[in-house]
Design a protein around this motif. Sequence first.
Motif, short mmCIF file in Angstrom:
data_model
loop_
_atom_site.label_atom_id
_atom_site.label_comp_id
_atom_site.label_asym_id
_atom_site.label_seq_id
_atom_site.Cartn_x
_atom_site.Cartn_y
_atom_site.Cartn_z
N ALA A 161 0.36 23.86 -18.55
CA ALA A 161 0.68 22.75 -19.45
C ALA A 161 1.36 23.26 -20.71
CB ALA A 161 -0.60 21.98 -19.80
N MET A 162 0.80 24.32 -21.28
CA MET A 162 1.37 24.88 -22.50
C MET A 162 2.76 25.45 -22.25
SD MET A 162 -0.37 27.64 -25.06
CE MET A 162 0.22 27.78 -26.76
N THR A 163 2.91 26.20 -21.18
CA THR A 163 4.21 26.82 -20.88
C THR A 163 5.27 25.76 -20.59
OG1 THR A 163 3.13 28.79 -20.01
CG2 THR A 163 5.40 28.40 -19.32
N ALA A 164 4.89 24.70 -19.88
CA ALA A 164 5.85 23.64 -19.58
C ALA A 164 6.35 22.99 -20.86
CB ALA A 164 5.19 22.59 -18.67
N ALA A 165 5.44 22.71 -21.79
CA ALA A 165 5.85 22.07 -23.04
C ALA A 165 6.76 22.98 -23.87
CB ALA A 165 4.61 21.68 -23.84
N VAL A 166 6.41 24.26 -23.94
CA VAL A 166 7.21 25.20 -24.73
C VAL A 166 8.59 25.37 -24.11
CG1 VAL A 166 7.40 27.61 -25.45
CG2 VAL A 166 5.22 26.41 -25.69
N ARG A 187 0.17 22.04 -27.62
CA ARG A 187 -1.22 21.64 -27.87
C ARG A 187 -1.48 20.23 -27.37
NH1 ARG A 187 -1.41 20.55 -33.67
NH2 ARG A 187 -0.40 18.68 -32.85
N ASP A 188 -0.53 19.33 -27.63
CA ASP A 188 -0.71 17.94 -27.20
C ASP A 188 -0.76 17.83 -25.68
OD1 ASP A 188 -0.64 17.27 -29.86
OD2 ASP A 188 1.45 16.58 -29.84
N GLU A 189 0.05 18.62 -24.99
CA GLU A 189 0.07 18.57 -23.53
C GLU A 189 -1.24 19.12 -22.96
OE1 GLU A 189 1.53 16.92 -20.50
OE2 GLU A 189 2.93 17.10 -22.19
N MET A 190 -1.78 20.16 -23.59
CA MET A 190 -3.07 20.70 -23.14
C MET A 190 -4.18 19.69 -23.36
SD MET A 190 -2.73 24.62 -24.53
CE MET A 190 -4.31 25.17 -23.93
N LYS A 195 -8.20 15.95 -21.15
CA LYS A 195 -8.78 14.61 -21.11
C LYS A 195 -8.74 14.06 -19.69
CE LYS A 195 -8.07 13.16 -25.90
NZ LYS A 195 -7.31 12.27 -26.83
N HIS A 196 -7.63 14.26 -19.02
CA HIS A 196 -7.53 13.80 -17.63
C HIS A 196 -8.56 14.49 -16.75
CE1 HIS A 196 -5.99 13.10 -13.60
NE2 HIS A 196 -5.84 14.40 -13.43
N LYS A 197 -8.70 15.79 -16.89
CA LYS A 197 -9.65 16.54 -16.06
C LYS A 197 -11.08 16.09 -16.33
CE LYS A 197 -6.87 19.56 -13.99
NZ LYS A 197 -6.76 19.75 -12.53
N ILE A 198 -11.43 15.93 -17.60
CA ILE A 198 -12.80 15.55 -17.97
C ILE A 198 -13.15 14.18 -17.42
CG2 ILE A 198 -14.22 14.86 -19.95
CD1 ILE A 198 -12.86 17.17 -21.52
N VAL A 199 -12.24 13.23 -17.55
CA VAL A 199 -12.52 11.85 -17.16
C VAL A 199 -12.35 11.63 -15.66
CG1 VAL A 199 -11.77 9.46 -17.43
CG2 VAL A 199 -11.89 10.96 -19.44
N ALA A 200 -11.23 12.11 -15.10
CA ALA A 200 -10.86 11.71 -13.74
C ALA A 200 -11.19 12.73 -12.67
CB ALA A 200 -9.36 11.39 -13.70
#
Length: 209
Positions: A161-166, A187-190, A195-200
């Motif tokens: 996630a971090m690498t993709a955003a950068v 940071r926002d992408e992580m 949040k997705h992992k925790i919830v879904a």
Amino acid sequence: NVALTKKVVDYAHQYDVTVEGELGVLAGVEDEVSSDHHTYTDPEEVIDFVTRTGCDSLAISIGTSHGAYKFTPEQCTRDPKTGRLVPPPLAFNVLEAVEAKLPDFPIVLHGSSSVPQEYVDIINSNGGKLPDAIGIPEEELRKAAKMDVCKINIDSDSRLAMTAAVRRVFNDKPAEFDPRKYLGPARDEMEKLYKHKIVAVLGSEGKAE
């Protein structure tokens, strides 16, 4: 493994620190430890291992792997519509057998990143090279989380996630050099990923209380 784990347990428990033991071998590379194949956890060994070491939780091997390349193409099938690899299923029979031997004992899965393909695509379309990177399907992690698995390690997903955003920022704005302008989106992408992992996926929303 038993002797070293017990040594750690004896020391850590003096300070009320919990210890996670590991039985079995995961394929892939983590730090300086690497293996090119799985050694599934033998359910017949778990009672002896937990009893002799006194560990508080047990990481087992059921087919997960470290890193973004968890499976070789030879281990997978390929989706004819998308061309993406489809990984082999996890050995839930091993997990179920371990649970039968150690009912309600906290089980851990290492190397369980799903390697989200949207991040792989972003990385590859912005100069990266991650061909055939594939991970553990989220539906399998949801199934494990509903069993005795209390912790699921997904570090590679946050790295992706971090690498993709950068990479996207650098590709869209090649003159950018202010770390706040590329680390902020990272940071926002992580945060979005977790949040997705925790919830879904992991079913851990609200468990901190």
